[in-house]
Structures are given as structure tokens and as C-alpha cells.
Design a protein around this motif. Sequence first.
Motif, mmCIF file in Angstrom:
data_model
loop_
_atom_site.group_PDB
_atom_site.id
_atom_site.type_symbol
_atom_site.label_atom_id
_atom_site.label_comp_id
_atom_site.label_asym_id
_atom_site.label_seq_id
_atom_site.Cartn_x
_atom_site.Cartn_y
_atom_site.Cartn_z
ATOM 1 N N GLN A 76 35.634 43.868 74.740
ATOM 2 C CA GLN A 76 34.391 43.932 73.975
ATOM 3 C C GLN A 76 34.194 45.333 73.386
ATOM 4 O O GLN A 76 33.844 45.472 72.212
ATOM 5 N N ALA A 77 34.409 46.369 74.175
ATOM 6 C CA ALA A 77 34.246 47.741 73.691
ATOM 7 C C ALA A 77 35.229 48.048 72.568
ATOM 8 O O ALA A 77 34.879 48.719 71.595
ATOM 9 N N LEU A 78 36.442 47.539 72.680
ATOM 10 C CA LEU A 78 37.442 47.736 71.634
ATOM 11 C C LEU A 78 36.995 47.046 70.347
ATOM 12 O O LEU A 78 37.055 47.631 69.261
ATOM 13 N N ALA A 79 36.510 45.811 70.464
ATOM 14 C CA ALA A 79 36.041 45.063 69.295
ATOM 15 C C ALA A 79 34.829 45.730 68.648
ATOM 16 O O ALA A 79 34.695 45.751 67.421
ATOM 17 N N GLU A 80 33.936 46.286 69.477
ATOM 18 C CA GLU A 80 32.720 46.924 68.971
ATOM 19 C C GLU A 80 32.953 48.368 68.539
ATOM 20 O O GLU A 80 32.068 48.997 67.960
ATOM 21 N N GLY A 81 34.112 48.900 68.849
ATOM 22 C CA GLY A 81 34.408 50.289 68.490
ATOM 23 C C GLY A 81 33.677 51.314 69.331
ATOM 24 O O GLY A 81 33.391 52.410 68.858
ATOM 25 N N THR A 82 33.377 50.962 70.594
ATOM 26 C CA THR A 82 32.608 51.876 71.439
ATOM 27 C C THR A 82 33.454 52.613 72.480
ATOM 28 O O THR A 82 32.901 53.342 73.303
ATOM 29 N N LEU A 83 34.767 52.428 72.444
ATOM 30 C CA LEU A 83 35.624 53.190 73.351
ATOM 31 C C LEU A 83 35.684 54.642 72.876
ATOM 32 O O LEU A 83 35.559 54.905 71.675
ATOM 33 N N PRO A 84 35.896 55.588 73.792
ATOM 34 C CA PRO A 84 36.109 56.971 73.355
ATOM 35 C C PRO A 84 37.313 56.990 72.417
ATOM 36 O O PRO A 84 38.364 56.430 72.732
ATOM 37 N N THR A 85 37.162 57.614 71.247
ATOM 38 C CA THR A 85 38.149 57.498 70.186
ATOM 39 C C THR A 85 38.545 58.863 69.640
ATOM 40 O O THR A 85 37.711 59.762 69.544
ATOM 41 N N ARG A 86 39.800 58.977 69.256
ATOM 42 C CA ARG A 86 40.318 60.168 68.586
ATOM 43 C C ARG A 86 41.215 59.721 67.443
ATOM 44 O O ARG A 86 41.969 58.758 67.568
ATOM 45 N N ASP A 87 41.106 60.433 66.324
ATOM 46 C CA ASP A 87 42.027 60.217 65.217
ATOM 47 C C ASP A 87 43.324 60.950 65.527
ATOM 48 O O ASP A 87 43.319 61.992 66.182
ATOM 49 N N VAL A 88 44.439 60.392 65.055
ATOM 50 C CA VAL A 88 45.748 60.969 65.326
ATOM 51 C C VAL A 88 46.635 60.797 64.098
ATOM 52 O O VAL A 88 46.520 59.799 63.385
ATOM 53 N N VAL A 89 47.471 61.786 63.838
ATOM 54 C CA VAL A 89 48.516 61.663 62.824
ATOM 55 C C VAL A 89 49.848 61.691 63.565
ATOM 56 O O VAL A 89 49.931 62.202 64.686
ATOM 57 N N VAL A 90 50.873 61.134 62.963
ATOM 58 C CA VAL A 90 52.138 60.979 63.681
ATOM 59 C C VAL A 90 52.761 62.315 64.099
ATOM 60 O O VAL A 90 53.563 62.360 65.021
ATOM 61 N N SER A 91 52.365 63.410 63.469
ATOM 62 C CA SER A 91 52.916 64.716 63.845
ATOM 63 C C SER A 91 52.183 65.346 65.031
ATOM 64 O O SER A 91 52.625 66.366 65.556
ATOM 65 N N ASP A 92 51.061 64.741 65.474
ATOM 66 C CA ASP A 92 50.321 65.243 66.641
ATOM 67 C C ASP A 92 51.091 64.988 67.922
ATOM 68 O O ASP A 92 52.043 64.204 67.954
ATOM 69 N N ARG A 93 50.626 65.612 68.977
ATOM 70 C CA ARG A 93 51.119 65.330 70.330
ATOM 71 C C ARG A 93 49.934 64.795 71.128
ATOM 72 O O ARG A 93 48.801 65.202 70.926
ATOM 73 N N VAL A 94 50.212 63.871 72.048
ATOM 74 C CA VAL A 94 49.177 63.183 72.811
ATOM 75 C C VAL A 94 49.433 63.396 74.303
ATOM 76 O O VAL A 94 50.567 63.266 74.762
ATOM 77 N N GLY A 95 48.381 63.710 75.046
ATOM 78 C CA GLY A 95 48.503 63.866 76.494
ATOM 79 C C GLY A 95 47.248 63.381 77.196
ATOM 80 O O GLY A 95 46.203 63.181 76.568
ATOM 81 N N VAL A 96 47.349 63.185 78.496
ATOM 82 C CA VAL A 96 46.231 62.710 79.300
ATOM 83 C C VAL A 96 46.090 63.600 80.530
ATOM 84 O O VAL A 96 47.092 63.991 81.132
ATOM 85 N N GLY A 97 44.857 63.907 80.891
ATOM 86 C CA GLY A 97 44.586 64.661 82.108
ATOM 87 C C GLY A 97 43.558 63.937 82.952
ATOM 88 O O GLY A 97 42.806 63.099 82.444
#
Length: 176
Positions: A76-97
Motif C-alpha cells: 500500500q505504501a509503495l502504491a501511495e508513494g509514501t515510502l521513504p524515497t531517494r532519487d538515483v542516477v546510474v552513476s550513484d553509489r547506494v548503501g544501507v546503514g
Amino acid sequence: MSLNTRAIAALGAVVVVGAATVGTSVAIASGQTEHSSHRATLTVGNSSIVADPLCFNGGSPITEDLQQECQQKATQALAEGTLPTRDVVVSDRVGVGVSPNVADTGWWAFTNGGSQGQGGRFSLFSYAKGPTFSGSQPASQVLNASGKTLVTVVEGDKNSDNPVAVWYFQLNTQDS
């Protein structure tokens, strides 16, 4: 000219009160009134977003019924767009803490991106206890073709079927 002990004490008091005021102001300005010990952070390039778990059972394992509710909430949150969101371009790097106490329990993270050879899933961080950061991965490897990639972070013991907490983030692919 020498300072007497009263002047030094007064100066110290001003510094302590000033520091406390600044610290409280920052907490109030950010809407954070108390410390949360269960947090995950998604880092994309030079920006990050911090979130509380979408699914949490007070530190106890999430039962099968609660896992079903969790998946429904996430959908539901994904459909409503209410998840925490970040824009990304393919040259970015992604990590999780994660918070240190989450790392003490054990955690892992993955996306619904990656090649078909990986089953359409990319592991950002394999199960481990102790480390608080996944390291950063090239965004080009973690994204899926739809332009919207779901990042899932799970706290739990790998020997248990039930997680303790689950976080979801959304990556929106942007043109370079």
C-alpha cells in the motif's frame, strides 16, 4: 590579566547551557523528541534518508500474521508513494546503514533489482552481526528496469524464520 575561578565557572555554565539549547533545538527542529534505537539509513551518492521500521513488534520476532500485515502495508505504501524515497542516477553509489543494536541482532539488505541471473534480486548486504554499514554498491547493479526499485532491510537472526524489524525504501531512477 588572569581569570578568577568565578569567571571560569560562569563561562563554563554559559557554554553548557548554550550546548544544551542547541542540541534541544536541533532535536525539536527535526521533529525528533526521543532517540529511536531501531533505524535504518539509505545512502545514495552524498545524500541519505533515515527511517523507522515499517514493521516492528517491539523487538520481538514478527509473527506470520504480522508479516502478512507488513507486506500489505508495504504494498500500500509503495502504491501511495509514501515510502521513504531517494532519487538515483546510474552513476550513484547506494548503501544501507543500521543502528548499532540492529547490527548486534544481525541484518541484511537487498533490492528487487539486479540481473535475471540473480533472480531479479540484488543483495546489498549479506547477513552479518556487528557491522553497521553495507558499503556502497554501484546503482547500475542494484536498480531494476521499471525505474522504481524497492530496497528492503531486515533485522533478525538468520537461524529464525521471523524477522525482528523490516524497513522499506524506494529508489526512483532519474536520467543522468
